[in-house]
Design a protein around this motif. Structure first.
Motif, mmCIF file in Angstrom:
data_model
loop_
_atom_site.group_PDB
_atom_site.id
_atom_site.type_symbol
_atom_site.label_atom_id
_atom_site.label_comp_id
_atom_site.label_asym_id
_atom_site.label_seq_id
_atom_site.Cartn_x
_atom_site.Cartn_y
_atom_site.Cartn_z
ATOM 1 N N UNK A 168 33.647 15.210 -26.735
ATOM 2 C CA UNK A 168 34.241 14.241 -27.661
ATOM 3 C C UNK A 168 33.597 12.865 -27.562
ATOM 4 N N UNK A 169 32.757 12.662 -26.539
ATOM 5 C CA UNK A 169 31.959 11.442 -26.458
ATOM 6 C C UNK A 169 30.664 11.578 -27.259
ATOM 7 N N UNK A 170 30.483 12.739 -27.895
ATOM 8 C CA UNK A 170 29.321 12.943 -28.751
ATOM 9 C C UNK A 170 28.149 13.614 -28.068
ATOM 10 N N UNK A 171 28.349 14.077 -26.833
ATOM 11 C CA UNK A 171 27.286 14.762 -26.106
ATOM 12 C C UNK A 171 27.524 16.269 -26.121
ATOM 13 N N UNK A 172 26.497 17.011 -25.760
ATOM 14 C CA UNK A 172 26.646 18.444 -25.550
ATOM 15 C C UNK A 172 26.821 18.661 -24.046
ATOM 16 N N UNK A 173 28.008 19.135 -23.682
ATOM 17 C CA UNK A 173 28.373 19.186 -22.264
ATOM 18 C C UNK A 173 27.405 20.026 -21.442
ATOM 19 N N UNK A 174 26.920 21.120 -22.022
ATOM 20 C CA UNK A 174 26.033 22.003 -21.261
ATOM 21 C C UNK A 174 24.700 21.324 -20.952
ATOM 22 N N UNK A 175 24.313 20.360 -21.804
ATOM 23 C CA UNK A 175 23.082 19.612 -21.554
ATOM 24 C C UNK A 175 23.324 18.409 -20.641
ATOM 25 N N UNK A 176 24.557 17.884 -20.687
ATOM 26 C CA UNK A 176 24.891 16.702 -19.883
ATOM 27 C C UNK A 176 25.155 17.042 -18.425
ATOM 28 N N UNK A 177 25.646 18.243 -18.155
ATOM 29 C CA UNK A 177 26.073 18.586 -16.805
ATOM 30 C C UNK A 177 24.988 18.425 -15.740
ATOM 31 N N UNK A 178 23.749 18.907 -15.949
ATOM 32 C CA UNK A 178 22.764 18.821 -14.862
ATOM 33 C C UNK A 178 22.532 17.411 -14.339
ATOM 34 N N UNK A 179 22.693 16.396 -15.169
ATOM 35 C CA UNK A 179 22.440 15.018 -14.740
ATOM 36 C C UNK A 179 23.431 14.545 -13.697
ATOM 37 N N UNK A 180 24.644 15.107 -13.696
ATOM 38 C CA UNK A 180 25.688 14.635 -12.776
ATOM 39 C C UNK A 180 26.073 15.681 -11.728
ATOM 40 N N UNK A 181 25.515 16.876 -11.834
ATOM 41 C CA UNK A 181 25.993 18.011 -11.048
ATOM 42 C C UNK A 181 25.892 17.797 -9.537
ATOM 43 N N UNK A 182 24.955 16.981 -9.114
ATOM 44 C CA UNK A 182 24.785 16.769 -7.671
ATOM 45 C C UNK A 182 26.028 16.158 -7.025
ATOM 46 N N UNK A 183 26.872 15.499 -7.817
ATOM 47 C CA UNK A 183 28.085 14.874 -7.279
ATOM 48 C C UNK A 183 29.365 15.516 -7.827
ATOM 49 N N UNK A 184 29.224 16.582 -8.607
ATOM 50 C CA UNK A 184 30.410 17.237 -9.162
ATOM 51 C C UNK A 184 31.097 18.051 -8.072
ATOM 52 N N UNK A 185 32.364 17.757 -7.837
ATOM 53 C CA UNK A 185 33.147 18.484 -6.826
ATOM 54 C C UNK A 185 34.355 19.177 -7.428
ATOM 55 N N UNK A 186 34.562 18.982 -8.736
ATOM 56 C CA UNK A 186 35.707 19.585 -9.424
ATOM 57 C C UNK A 186 35.368 19.643 -10.903
ATOM 58 N N UNK A 187 35.855 20.668 -11.571
ATOM 59 C CA UNK A 187 35.673 20.800 -13.017
ATOM 60 C C UNK A 187 37.026 21.053 -13.673
ATOM 61 N N UNK A 188 37.401 20.158 -14.579
ATOM 62 C CA UNK A 188 38.497 20.425 -15.512
ATOM 63 C C UNK A 188 37.873 21.072 -16.733
ATOM 64 N N UNK A 189 38.517 22.093 -17.271
ATOM 65 C CA UNK A 189 37.902 22.779 -18.402
ATOM 66 C C UNK A 189 38.939 23.130 -19.452
ATOM 67 N N UNK A 190 38.548 22.999 -20.688
ATOM 68 C CA UNK A 190 39.323 23.440 -21.849
ATOM 69 C C UNK A 190 38.376 23.400 -23.030
ATOM 70 N N UNK A 191 38.804 23.948 -24.139
ATOM 71 C CA UNK A 191 38.004 23.930 -25.360
ATOM 72 C C UNK A 191 38.609 22.920 -26.328
ATOM 73 N N UNK A 192 37.924 22.639 -27.420
ATOM 74 C CA UNK A 192 38.492 21.805 -28.479
ATOM 75 C C UNK A 192 37.697 22.000 -29.756
ATOM 76 N N UNK A 193 38.357 21.763 -30.858
ATOM 77 C CA UNK A 193 37.727 21.805 -32.173
ATOM 78 C C UNK A 193 37.242 20.410 -32.535
ATOM 79 N N UNK A 194 36.006 20.309 -32.978
ATOM 80 C CA UNK A 194 35.492 19.023 -33.419
ATOM 81 C C UNK A 194 35.315 18.037 -32.276
ATOM 82 N N UNK A 195 35.086 16.781 -32.657
ATOM 83 C CA UNK A 195 34.850 15.735 -31.663
ATOM 84 C C UNK A 195 35.850 14.582 -31.826
#
Length: 267
Positions: A168-195
Motif C-alpha cells: 500500500x506504500x506503492x512498492x512490490x513487497x516481493x521485490x522490497x523484502x531482500x533489501x531489509x531481510x538481514x534485520x527481519x525477525x518477524x513477518x506480519x502477513x495478510x493480503x489486500x485488494x488494491x493499494x
C-alpha cells in the motif's frame, strides 16, 4: 522451518482460550497474543502476572507456542510491562508500530530515536523489539525502514516486514523484502485488494484473495534464508463476525501459506 501463527486480534470478540483452540484447529504452530490497548487485550499488561499461568496452560493444551505479542504502541509505559511480561511468559518478540506522521522528518528522527532507546530496554529483558513500516506513519516504506536499520545497531532490534503495508506504500513487497531481510525477525502477513490506505474487509485479507504476490514474497523469504515466524494479522473483525467467519479466514490463509512454503521446502 518457518513457523506459522495468527495474531489473536482476529479473534478479538472471543476470549484467548477460544482463539487458541481455533488457531490450533486451523493447523498453526503458534500465536501472537494481542496486547493492543483499545482494540484487543488478550494479554492485559495491567494484570499479566495474574494471567501468566492461564495463558501458558492454554497454549500448551492446544500444542501451540507463543511466537510474539503485538503492543502497537511505542510508549514506554506500555512497553516496559510488555517486555517484563514477554520475558516471564516466554514470548520472544514484542511488535510495535513506528508512530509519527508520513513525510515529517522530525517525526521520523523521533521514532528512530525512541526505537533505539526501547530496543536497549528490550535487551535487558532478553526479548526483541520489532517495528514495521506502517501506512501513514513516519516509517512507512523501504527507504524509511532502511534509515531505522542504519541507525539502530542493537541485536535486540528487528524489522517486522508486513507486505500489505509495503504494497500500500506503492512498492512490490516481493521485490522490497531482500533489501531489509538481514534485520527481519518477524513477518506480519495478510493480503489486500488494491493499494488503498485500509486493508479492506477481513475476507479480503485472507491470504490468496488479494493482489499481493505472496508466492513471490514467500520465495524471497526462503531464498534469503529467513526462518522466523510468519504471523497472519487480520484487523477489522467486528461483533457481527461469527467464530466460524474468523476461523475460516485463519484456516484459508493457513492452507494457502502452508502449501506455498511446502513447495519451497520451508515446511
Amino acid at each position: 522451518m518457518i513457523k506459522l501463527g495468527v495474531n489473536s486480534v482476529l479473534f478479538k470478540q472471543f476470549d484467548f482460550a477460544e482463539a487458541a483452540k481455533h488457531i490450533a484447529l486451523a493447523g498453526y504452530d503458534g500465536v501472537e497474543i494481542a496486547a493492543i490497548q483499545g482494540m484487543c487485550e488478550h494479554l492485559d499488561l495491567s494484570r499479566w502476572k495474574e494471567q501468566k499461568g492461564e495463558l501458558q496452560a492454554i497454549v500448551q493444551e492446544h500444542g501451540l507456542s507463543f511466537l510474539s505479542t503485538e503492543v502497537a504502541s511505542l510508549k514506554e509505559e506500555r512497553l516496559l510491562p510488555a517486555f517484563e511480561a514477554a520475558a516471564e511468559i516466554g514470548i520472544p518478540i514484542v511488535n510495535v508500530g513506528p508512530g509519527g506522521k508520513l513525510g515529517v522528518e522530525e517525526d521520523l528522527r523521533a521514532s528512530i530515536d525512541e526505537l533505539a532507546r526501547m530496543a536497549e530496554k528490550a535487551a535487558s529483558f532478553g526479548v526483541t523489539l520489532c517495528v514495521k513500516a506502517h501506512v501513514g506513519n513516519a516509517i512507512h516504506d523501504t527507504p524509511t525502514t532502511l534509515r531505522a536499520m542504519a541507525a539502530i545497531s542493537s541485536p535486540s532490534f528487528g524489522i517486522d516486514m508486513d507486505p500489505s503495508h509495503i504494497h500500500r506504500a506503492g512498492e512490490n513487497a516481493e521485490q522490497a523484502l531482500p533489501a531489509v531481510l538481514s534485520r527481519v525477525k518477524h513477518v506480519h502477513i495478510r493480503d489486500c485488494k488494491g493499494r488503498e490506505q485500509g486493508p479492506g474487509p477481513i475476507e479480503q485479507q485472507a491470504c490468496g484473495r488479494g493482489d499481493i504476490d505472496l508466492f513471490g514474497y514467500c520465495r524471497a523469504m526462503v531464498d534469503g534464508k529467513y526462518d522466523g515466524p510468519v504471523v497472519l494479522e487480520v484487523i477489522g473483525a467486528a461483533p457481527e463476525h461469527s467464530l466460524a467467519q474468523v476461523s475460516i479466514v485463519a484456516a484459508e490463509s493457513y492452507g494457502y501459506l502452508n502449501a506455498i512454503l511446502k513447495q519451497l521446502n520451508a515446511r
